[in-house]
Structure formats: C-alpha cells, structure tokens
Write a protein that holds these residues in place. Structure first.
Motif, PDB file in Angstrom:
ATOM      1  N   GLY A   1       0.768  -1.234   0.000  1.00 38.37           N
ATOM      2  CA  GLY A   1       0.000   0.000   0.000  1.00 38.37           C
ATOM      3  C   GLY A   1       0.796   1.280   0.000  1.00 38.37           C
ATOM      4  N   LEU A   2       2.055   1.252  -0.464  1.00 41.80           N
ATOM      5  CA  LEU A   2       2.845   2.473  -0.514  1.00 41.80           C
ATOM      6  C   LEU A   2       2.392   3.364  -1.671  1.00 41.80           C
ATOM      7  CD1 LEU A   2       6.497   1.238   0.183  1.00 41.80           C
ATOM      8  CD2 LEU A   2       4.803   2.102   1.797  1.00 41.80           C
ATOM      9  N   ALA A   3       2.438   4.669  -1.469  1.00 45.72           N
ATOM     10  CA  ALA A   3       2.154   5.620  -2.543  1.00 45.72           C
ATOM     11  C   ALA A   3       3.355   5.704  -3.479  1.00 45.72           C
ATOM     12  CB  ALA A   3       1.842   6.997  -1.961  1.00 45.72           C
ATOM     13  N   ILE A   4       3.120   6.249  -4.670  1.00 46.87           N
ATOM     14  CA  ILE A   4       4.167   6.278  -5.690  1.00 46.87           C
ATOM     15  C   ILE A   4       5.419   6.989  -5.193  1.00 46.87           C
ATOM     16  CG2 ILE A   4       4.771   7.237  -7.942  1.00 46.87           C
ATOM     17  CD1 ILE A   4       1.939   6.731  -8.842  1.00 46.87           C
ATOM     18  N   ALA A   5       5.260   8.077  -4.427  1.00 45.55           N
ATOM     19  CA  ALA A   5       6.408   8.903  -4.046  1.00 45.55           C
ATOM     20  C   ALA A   5       6.927   8.620  -2.645  1.00 45.55           C
ATOM     21  CB  ALA A   5       6.045  10.381  -4.167  1.00 45.55           C
ATOM     22  N   ASP A   6       6.405   7.609  -1.951  1.00 45.77           N
ATOM     23  CA  ASP A   6       6.894   7.287  -0.608  1.00 45.77           C
ATOM     24  C   ASP A   6       8.348   6.837  -0.654  1.00 45.77           C
ATOM     25  OD1 ASP A   6       4.453   7.910   0.396  1.00 45.77           O
ATOM     26  OD2 ASP A   6       3.820   5.852   0.806  1.00 45.77           O
ATOM     27  N   ARG A   7       9.162   7.373   0.273  1.00 42.88           N
ATOM     28  CA  ARG A   7      10.568   6.987   0.381  1.00 42.88           C
ATOM     29  C   ARG A   7      10.708   5.912   1.454  1.00 42.88           C
ATOM     30  NH1 ARG A   7      13.422   9.474  -3.895  1.00 42.88           N
ATOM     31  NH2 ARG A   7      12.131  11.260  -4.467  1.00 42.88           N
ATOM     32  N   ILE A   8      11.627   4.975   1.236  1.00 46.92           N
ATOM     33  CA  ILE A   8      11.738   3.818   2.123  1.00 46.92           C
ATOM     34  C   ILE A   8      13.193   3.517   2.472  1.00 46.92           C
ATOM     35  CG2 ILE A   8       9.636   2.736   1.210  1.00 46.92           C
ATOM     36  CD1 ILE A   8      11.495   0.843  -0.401  1.00 46.92           C
ATOM     37  N   ARG A   9      13.350   2.694   3.532  1.00 47.01           N
ATOM     38  CA  ARG A   9      14.605   1.978   3.775  1.00 47.01           C
ATOM     39  C   ARG A   9      14.380   0.543   3.324  1.00 47.01           C
ATOM     40  NH1 ARG A   9      14.441   4.974   8.670  1.00 47.01           N
ATOM     41  NH2 ARG A   9      16.110   6.560   8.749  1.00 47.01           N
ATOM     42  N   LEU A  10      15.351  -0.008   2.640  1.00 46.16           N
ATOM     43  CA  LEU A  10      15.185  -1.330   2.020  1.00 46.16           C
ATOM     44  C   LEU A  10      16.175  -2.318   2.629  1.00 46.16           C
ATOM     45  CD1 LEU A  10      13.915  -3.042  -0.327  1.00 46.16           C
ATOM     46  CD2 LEU A  10      15.830  -2.259  -1.738  1.00 46.16           C
ATOM     47  N   THR A  11      15.648  -3.422   3.119  1.00 43.01           N
ATOM     48  CA  THR A  11      16.489  -4.519   3.592  1.00 43.01           C
ATOM     49  C   THR A  11      16.190  -5.754   2.755  1.00 43.01           C
ATOM     50  OG1 THR A  11      16.505  -3.658   5.854  1.00 43.01           O
ATOM     51  CG2 THR A  11      17.114  -5.964   5.556  1.00 43.01           C
ATOM     52  N   VAL A  12      17.231  -6.377   2.238  1.00 43.63           N
ATOM     53  CA  VAL A  12      17.074  -7.526   1.351  1.00 43.63           C
ATOM     54  C   VAL A  12      17.912  -8.683   1.869  1.00 43.63           C
ATOM     55  CG1 VAL A  12      17.357  -8.401  -1.001  1.00 43.63           C
ATOM     56  CG2 VAL A  12      16.714  -6.012  -0.639  1.00 43.63           C
ATOM     57  N   GLN A  13      17.286  -9.846   1.951  1.00 43.15           N
ATOM     58  CA  GLN A  13      18.013 -11.072   2.276  1.00 43.15           C
ATOM     59  C   GLN A  13      18.028 -11.941   1.028  1.00 43.15           C
ATOM     60  OE1 GLN A  13      16.051 -14.058   4.663  1.00 43.15           O
ATOM     61  NE2 GLN A  13      17.939 -14.521   5.769  1.00 43.15           N
ATOM     62  N   ALA A  14      19.206 -12.151   0.466  1.00 42.56           N
ATOM     63  CA  ALA A  14      19.308 -12.924  -0.772  1.00 42.56           C
ATOM     64  C   ALA A  14      20.709 -13.494  -0.899  1.00 42.56           C
ATOM     65  CB  ALA A  14      18.991 -12.045  -1.976  1.00 42.56           C
ATOM     66  N   THR A  15      20.783 -14.656  -1.508  1.00 44.22           N
ATOM     67  CA  THR A  15      22.068 -15.283  -1.805  1.00 44.22           C
ATOM     68  C   THR A  15      22.098 -15.614  -3.289  1.00 44.22           C
ATOM     69  OG1 THR A  15      21.175 -17.465  -1.255  1.00 44.22           O
ATOM     70  CG2 THR A  15      22.291 -16.257   0.521  1.00 44.22           C
ATOM     71  N   GLY A  16      23.199 -16.193  -3.747  1.00 39.55           N
ATOM     72  CA  GLY A  16      23.294 -16.617  -5.137  1.00 39.55           C
ATOM     73  C   GLY A  16      23.222 -15.438  -6.095  1.00 39.55           C
ATOM     74  N   ILE A  17      22.566 -15.654  -7.238  1.00 40.71           N
ATOM     75  CA  ILE A  17      22.515 -14.637  -8.288  1.00 40.71           C
ATOM     76  C   ILE A  17      21.778 -13.371  -7.829  1.00 40.71           C
ATOM     77  CG2 ILE A  17      21.613 -14.126 -10.586  1.00 40.71           C
ATOM     78  CD1 ILE A  17      22.185 -17.016 -11.338  1.00 40.71           C
ATOM     79  N   PRO A  18      20.611 -13.466  -7.160  1.00 43.54           N
ATOM     80  CA  PRO A  18      19.960 -12.227  -6.701  1.00 43.54           C
ATOM     81  C   PRO A  18      20.829 -11.451  -5.721  1.00 43.54           C
ATOM     82  CG  PRO A  18      18.393 -14.041  -6.692  1.00 43.54           C
ATOM     83  CD  PRO A  18      19.746 -14.640  -6.936  1.00 43.54           C
ATOM     84  N   GLY A  19      21.516 -12.157  -4.834  1.00 45.61           N
ATOM     85  CA  GLY A  19      22.391 -11.478  -3.897  1.00 45.61           C
ATOM     86  C   GLY A  19      23.535 -10.772  -4.595  1.00 45.61           C
ATOM     87  N   GLU A  20      24.147 -11.426  -5.585  1.00 45.00           N
ATOM     88  CA  GLU A  20      25.247 -10.809  -6.322  1.00 45.00           C
ATOM     89  C   GLU A  20      24.754  -9.623  -7.140  1.00 45.00           C
ATOM     90  OE1 GLU A  20      29.030 -10.033  -7.378  1.00 45.00           O
ATOM     91  OE2 GLU A  20      28.312 -11.468  -5.865  1.00 45.00           O
ATOM     92  N   ALA A  21      23.556  -9.731  -7.732  1.00 47.70           N
ATOM     93  CA  ALA A  21      22.986  -8.603  -8.473  1.00 47.70           C
ATOM     94  C   ALA A  21      22.739  -7.427  -7.545  1.00 47.70           C
ATOM     95  CB  ALA A  21      21.681  -9.029  -9.155  1.00 47.70           C
ATOM     96  N   MET A  22      22.301  -7.716  -6.324  1.00 53.87           N
ATOM     97  CA  MET A  22      22.067  -6.648  -5.348  1.00 53.87           C
ATOM     98  C   MET A  22      23.377  -5.995  -4.948  1.00 53.87           C
ATOM     99  SD  MET A  22      19.246  -5.449  -3.965  1.00 53.87           S
ATOM    100  CE  MET A  22      19.200  -3.888  -3.067  1.00 53.87           C
ATOM    101  N   ARG A  23      24.433  -6.783  -4.791  1.00 48.63           N
ATOM    102  CA  ARG A  23      25.732  -6.223  -4.415  1.00 48.63           C
ATOM    103  C   ARG A  23      26.275  -5.303  -5.515  1.00 48.63           C
ATOM    104  NH1 ARG A  23      26.378 -10.749  -1.046  1.00 48.63           N
ATOM    105  NH2 ARG A  23      26.464 -12.189  -2.816  1.00 48.63           N
ATOM    106  N   GLN A  24      26.140  -5.721  -6.758  1.00 53.50           N
ATOM    107  CA  GLN A  24      26.726  -4.956  -7.853  1.00 53.50           C
ATOM    108  C   GLN A  24      25.856  -3.777  -8.297  1.00 53.50           C
ATOM    109  OE1 GLN A  24      28.538  -6.881 -11.148  1.00 53.50           O
ATOM    110  NE2 GLN A  24      29.199  -8.676  -9.986  1.00 53.50           N
ATOM    111  N   HIS A  25      24.546  -3.911  -8.164  1.00 52.37           N
ATOM    112  CA  HIS A  25      23.643  -2.872  -8.693  1.00 52.37           C
ATOM    113  C   HIS A  25      22.736  -2.287  -7.618  1.00 52.37           C
ATOM    114  CE1 HIS A  25      24.753  -3.895 -12.839  1.00 52.37           C
ATOM    115  NE2 HIS A  25      24.657  -5.158 -12.490  1.00 52.37           N
ATOM    116  N   GLY A  26      23.124  -2.430  -6.354  1.00 54.90           N
ATOM    117  CA  GLY A  26      22.260  -2.015  -5.257  1.00 54.90           C
ATOM    118  C   GLY A  26      21.876  -0.549  -5.282  1.00 54.90           C
ATOM    119  N   ASP A  27      22.828   0.331  -5.601  1.00 51.40           N
ATOM    120  CA  ASP A  27      22.518   1.763  -5.609  1.00 51.40           C
ATOM    121  C   ASP A  27      21.497   2.098  -6.690  1.00 51.40           C
ATOM    122  OD1 ASP A  27      24.244   2.199  -3.517  1.00 51.40           O
ATOM    123  OD2 ASP A  27      25.919   2.853  -4.783  1.00 51.40           O
TER     124      ASP A  27
END
Length: 451
Positions: free
Chosen positions: A382-408
């Motif tokens: 239910g977030l609005a389009i412009a709501d700002r958030i803090r993001l926490t992600v738990q992932a390993t393997g390919i999704p985790g590596e993609a998050m490490r390289q492209h997280g920003d």
C-alpha cells in the motif's frame, strides 16, 4: 446482421446505452466506426471496444500526467514555454501540429470519420510512444519540458475533441486549465497549427524507429528472451539510402534494451545459406557424379552462389576435374539464421538480436527483475508512488550478487534512501518472502517519508 426493427425485437434502447456507457462513448463510436452514409453494426461490444481503444487510452494518458505533475508540484506556466531540443518533444509537437491540420481539414470538409481517425492516431502515438519513452523524464527531473509538452498536447486534444465528445473534452479541459479563469472548452478558439512545426523528416525517422522496435520485440518473443534482460547488441538492416540519427538510434537501443545498435546494408554475416542440388533436374544430366556434387556443395558458401547467380546467372563448380555449370533451377538455396542471433525481417528491414549473454548482462537482467519485484511489493503493502523507504534484502546466489553490484541503482528505482543486503537468517525479522527468477528473496520496506 439484421436491420433494427421493433417488430423483430432487436432494437437497442438508447437510454440503456447512455446510462451504462455514457453519451460520449456512443458519440465516439458513431464518429469513428464508419462514414455516416454507410450501414454499420451497432452493438454494445463495439461501443466498449472503441471506448477501450481511444477514450480509456486518452484518460490513462491524462491520469499519468496529473499523477506526475502533482508529484513534481508542476503547474502550467512553470518551466520552458518554447520548443525543446529533446527529440521526443520535437517529434510529438510535429505530430500535434499535423493532427490539428488534418482534423481541421476533415471537419471543414464535413468528414467526421477522418477527423476522428486523426485524433485517435495521435492519442495512440502520444500514449504508446511519447509517454512510454519519456517516463523517466517525468520523475523528479530538473527539466520540466516533458510536463510542458504533454500538457500542451492534452490541452490541444481536448479542444479538437470538443465537437466529438463534448463532456469528456470539457472535463479534461477544466482540469488542465484549473485556476486560470478560463470558462469552457466550448468557448475556446479552434486550435491553429504551424506548417513550420511539422517536421516530415523527423516524423518519417520516428516511424522507422517504431517499425524497427516492433521487429526487435518480435525477435525477443521468438527467442523467448524477457524484455528486462539486457542484450549486447542489435543489428539493424536498412534499405540503401535510409539512415537513422544518433538520437533515434538511442531511442531504439533503450526500448529494445540493448547496449548498442549496428546498422548494416546486408544480412550476409547474420545468415548462413545452405546449398542443396535439385536431383530431379541434375540426376539425368550428371548421373553417377551426383553424390560427389552434393558433397562439394555442402562445403560451399551459399552467399557466393547467390552472388554468382546475380552476376552471371550461373554458378560453376569443379567436379572430378570437369567444370559443371549450374543454374538457379539446379540448386535450392536455404537461409539459416545464426545460432546466436534472433532475426525478424519485414521486406527490406530487419532486426537481429545478439543472444549471447555474459555474467555482467545476466546480473543486470536480474537487477531489473529485482526492481520489478520490489515495486510490486511496494504496491502490495500500500505504498504511494512517491513514498521513500529503507530497504532490507536477504538474498544469496545470483539475486544477492545482483544486489551487491547494482544495489545503488536498484535503490534509486524503488525510492530507497538506504539499502542493506544480508544473507543470514538471524537478520530476517519482518522480511517478506518473494520470488525473483524462481529464486527466494526476502525483503523488508520501512517508510521514511510520505510523498
């Protein structure tokens, strides 16, 4: 398929249509479905289809504009009022002026159908190309030219539409000029156009770009490569004499999600041609040497055979010390696509996508899938389009590596002012389970500020 008749009981009650579909939906159906002097079928599904195809497309485009104008606190008069240098702004203004011209000429000639078709064509271009290609320019951009241009287009369309759909046009117009003291679209002067603003060269180039994009999408579909997966290159075949500017090439590359575009004059490097002898014509002539000819032809470059036919009408080959002359009737030349390319061709135009993926491209594709999944999660909670958030992600393997390289980049796309990646279950409190490319990913979003 029968004429409406009260005695047959097949008359549609007009008030039922007006109450359920609306007067403008019925009017637009009659204006756009055919010329007034021709017979036509009148049925609710037809009215619904014309409404979906045009009225809802226009309303969704208007709704998009209002949403992002409000997010950016943009209002008419804020930002540049003159022409902009962006290729999409120049193109859509050219299309707008041409549409005003075409609708004016049509209505002065009492041709409501041609006028309706011109408006519908422009709204399709506005929605499915201008807005589609300009989405990033509407989001917290320092340059408000996209807002200015889209507002101008929608306001002009509301005026062109006034004789066709008086209630819809009045509603659009009233919202687009709110607070300006303007009374009604029906009291406005008819829009004027500038011949100098109609850029036929740019219009043709953008039409070509859209044609090539359609071919490229078809290549992706055939190869079953998802749109979010970046590819290294696309090879574009153009007829002799046709060119694309750098800006048009950039639009094609971005829409097809490829790193670069290569324009070629021939497909010879993308297609292999196999050569097979025609046993029916050659068997009686060559007899026992046919097996040897077939073996030799299997190693022949089919492109060279085609070139020989084009130049001399025959292809000559040495078989057991004797020269054999072959005509086009003697050989079958078959085109075979390159294994690593997906090719779609339409006459003299073609687009081939390079399907070779390295680790960098795969991770970037996964990063884009993460963005899609995280934005879906934003909607789910239910977030609005412009709501700002803090993001926490738990992932390993390919999704985790993609998050490490492209997280920003991922964080910027999902409006996260901070992001954190963890691969330990101990930090999993509050995380919601989602799936990305069939792999488990857990995510937690904390609202920092409301948009």
């Amino acid at each position: 398929g029968q004429k409406m008749s009260k005695s047959r009981g097949n008359v549609i009650d007009p008030w039922t249509i007006l109450d359920t579909k609306g007067a403008d939906a019925l009017r637009w159906y009659f204006f756009s479905a055919g010329s007034p002097w021709t017979n036509r079928r009148v049925y609710e599904e037809g009215i619904d289809e014309s409404t979906r195809r045009f009225i809802l497309t226009l309303w969704n485009t208007y709704s998009f504009f209002v949403t992002y104008a409000n997010i950016d606190n943009w209002s008419p008069g804020a930002g540049p009022s003159g022409p902009t240098e962006h290729v999409l702004d120049r193109w859509v203004r050219s299309r707008l002026n041409a549409t005003v011209r075409d609708v004016t000429e049509a209505l002065e000639g009492f041709d409501a159908l041609a006028g309706a078709q011109a408006i519908e064509s422009f709204v399709d271009d506005l929605s499915n190309w201008y807005v589609r290609r300009s989405r990033a320019r509407f989001w917290k951009s320092d340059d408000s030219s996209a807002h200015v241009t889209l507002h101008e287009c929608l306001l002009t369309v509301s005026k062109l539409l006034a004789p066709f759909c008086p209630f819809l046009s009045e509603n659009l117009y009233g919202n687009l000029v709110a607070g300006q003291g303007r009374v009604s679209v029906h009291l406005e002067d008819w829009p004027s156009y500038e011949d100098a603003a109609i850029d036929k060269v740019l219009d043709s180039e953008m039409a070509l770009a859209r044609k090539l994009v359609a071919l490229g999408r078809s290549s992706r579909n055939d190869a079953k490569i998802r749109v979010r997966q970046p590819l290294a290159r696309a090879v574009v075949l153009l007829p002799a004499g046709e060119t694309l500017s750098g800006q048009a090439i950039d639009q094609i590359a971005d829409e097809l999600n490829v790193k670069r575009i290569e324009v070629v004059a021939t497909l010879d490097n993308l297609i292999r041609y196999s050569v097979t002898p025609n046993f029916r014509t050659l068997g009686p002539r060559l007899g026992s040497t046919m097996p040897r000819l077939k073996t030799l032809l299997s190693d022949v470059d089919g492109a060279s055979v085609r070139a020989a036919f084009d130049a001399a009408g025959v292809y000559e080959i040495l078989v057991d010390g004797a020269v054999v002359s072959l005509s086009p009737d003697d050989l079958e030349i078959r085109a075979e696509e390159h294994e690593e390319m997906a090719l779609t061709q339409d006459g003299a135009y073609a687009v081939a996508l390079d399907l070779t993926l390295n680790e960098e491209l795969r991770l970037e594709g996964t990063a884009r899938e993460l963005v899609r999944a995280f934005n879906d999660q934003r909607k789910a909670i239910g977030l609005a389009i412009a709501d700002r958030i803090r993001l926490t992600v738990q992932a390993t393997g390919i999704p985790g590596e993609a998050m490490r390289q492209h997280g920003d980049w991922i964080a910027s796309e999902v409006l996260a002012i901070e992001w954190n990646l963890t691969d330990t279950a101990a930090d999993s409190a509050g995380l919601q389970a989602i799936t990305v490319e069939g792999l488990p990913v857990n995510v937690y979003m904390e609202v920092v500020s409301r948009g």
